[in-house]
Motif scaffolding. Structure first.
Motif, PDB file in Angstrom:
ATOM      1  N   ASP A   1       2.545   1.356   7.561  1.00  0.00           N
ATOM      2  CA  ASP A   1       3.624   2.314   7.295  1.00  0.00           C
ATOM      3  C   ASP A   1       3.241   3.726   7.746  1.00  0.00           C
TER       4      ASP A   1
ATOM      5  N   LYS B   1       3.263   6.537   5.076  1.00  0.00           N
ATOM      6  CA  LYS B   1       2.178   6.564   4.096  1.00  0.00           C
ATOM      7  C   LYS B   1       0.804   6.787   4.726  1.00  0.00           C
ATOM      8  N   PHE B   2       0.656   6.395   5.994  1.00  0.00           N
ATOM      9  CA  PHE B   2      -0.663   6.444   6.632  1.00  0.00           C
ATOM     10  C   PHE B   2      -0.609   7.270   7.918  1.00  0.00           C
TER      11      PHE B   2
END
Length: 243
Positions: free
Chosen positions: A177, A180-181
């Motif tokens: 993702d 998120k990352f």
């Protein structure tokens, strides 16, 4: 209305555009956001003006999602039918926006409801496309337990589309993702089997398997990028090709 001649740079002549219902709600938490619907309609028109024949499938998650209803105790079949009706509402909203822009459009439902849209008849739908009308396929496959991803792949196969364009909030398929990352890596191309085995979340497994079996490429791109849909059809822009 004068029909546009196909652009010499256009890669595909007939495509399926699959978008989520959430794409129509803008910054709202629910429902339809008319300016967002209008913006997406303008993106579709820009591709239609190239002479490309366009099919569309729109999810219903901005209004009702069958799986969520089922998770909250509702009987699954009933919840899925409610989700199908939500897709019809979204299709009618998109049809209205497109026709305001002068694009002839047909909403075609897998569940008969003759007063608001056409029933699905494959040969009639193909004829609409040949007449350069945008066809929005609503109510999924008409069966519970199947997602609109699977419906889009099924209709794309039946309509002999050359590719499925999956409009998302990110510019392709990542190994994890990207929201998120920070170290998430985007794929330029990825195989159907890798999407399935690595669970990359492009579409559900049934849709990916159906696309693979019919050698139907899936182009994942950002629907939030202005002009992105048209640019990719002309061979420009950032996207991931699943094939």
């Amino acid at each position: 209305m004068t029909e546009a001649a196909p652009d010499s740079e256009t890669t595909y002549k007939r495509v399926m555009l699959k978008i989520s219902g959430e794409a129509l709600m803008g910054d709202q938490g629910f429902g339809l956001h008319p300016p967002t619907v209008q913006r997406i309609a303008e993106e579709v028109k820009s591709v239609h003006d190239l002479g490309v024949e366009i099919c569309m499938v729109i999810g219903g998650g901005n209004i009702f999602r069958g799986l969520q209803g089922s998770a909250q105790g509702m009987e699954r079949t009933t919840a899925d039918y409610m989700g199908m009706l939500a897709t019809v509402m979204n299709a009618l909203a998109m049809q209205s926006a497109l026709e305001e822009l002068g694009v002839f459009t047909r909403t075609i439902s897998a569940i008969p409801m003759d007063q608001v849209c056409e029933p699905y008849i494959r040969r009639r739908a193909v004829r609409h496309l040949e007449k350069k009308r945008v066809c929005i396929f609503a109510a999924g496959t008409g069966n519970p337990y199947f997602t609109t991803d699977t419906a889009a792949t099924l209709r794309a196969s039946e309509m002999a589309c050359e590719a499925i364009f999956k409009g998302t909030k990110v510019d392709g398929v990542y190994d994890k993702d990207p929201v998120k990352f920070d170290d998430a890596v985007r794929y330029d191309t990825v195989s159907y089997d890798d999407v399935l085995t690595k669970r990359l979340g492009v579409m559900d497994a049934s849709a990916i398997a159906l696309a693979r079996d019919n050698s139907l490429p899936i182009i994942v791109f950002s629907l939030d990028e202005p002009g992105g849909f048209r640019g990719i059809l002309a061979g420009r822009g950032t996207y991931t090709k699943v094939g």
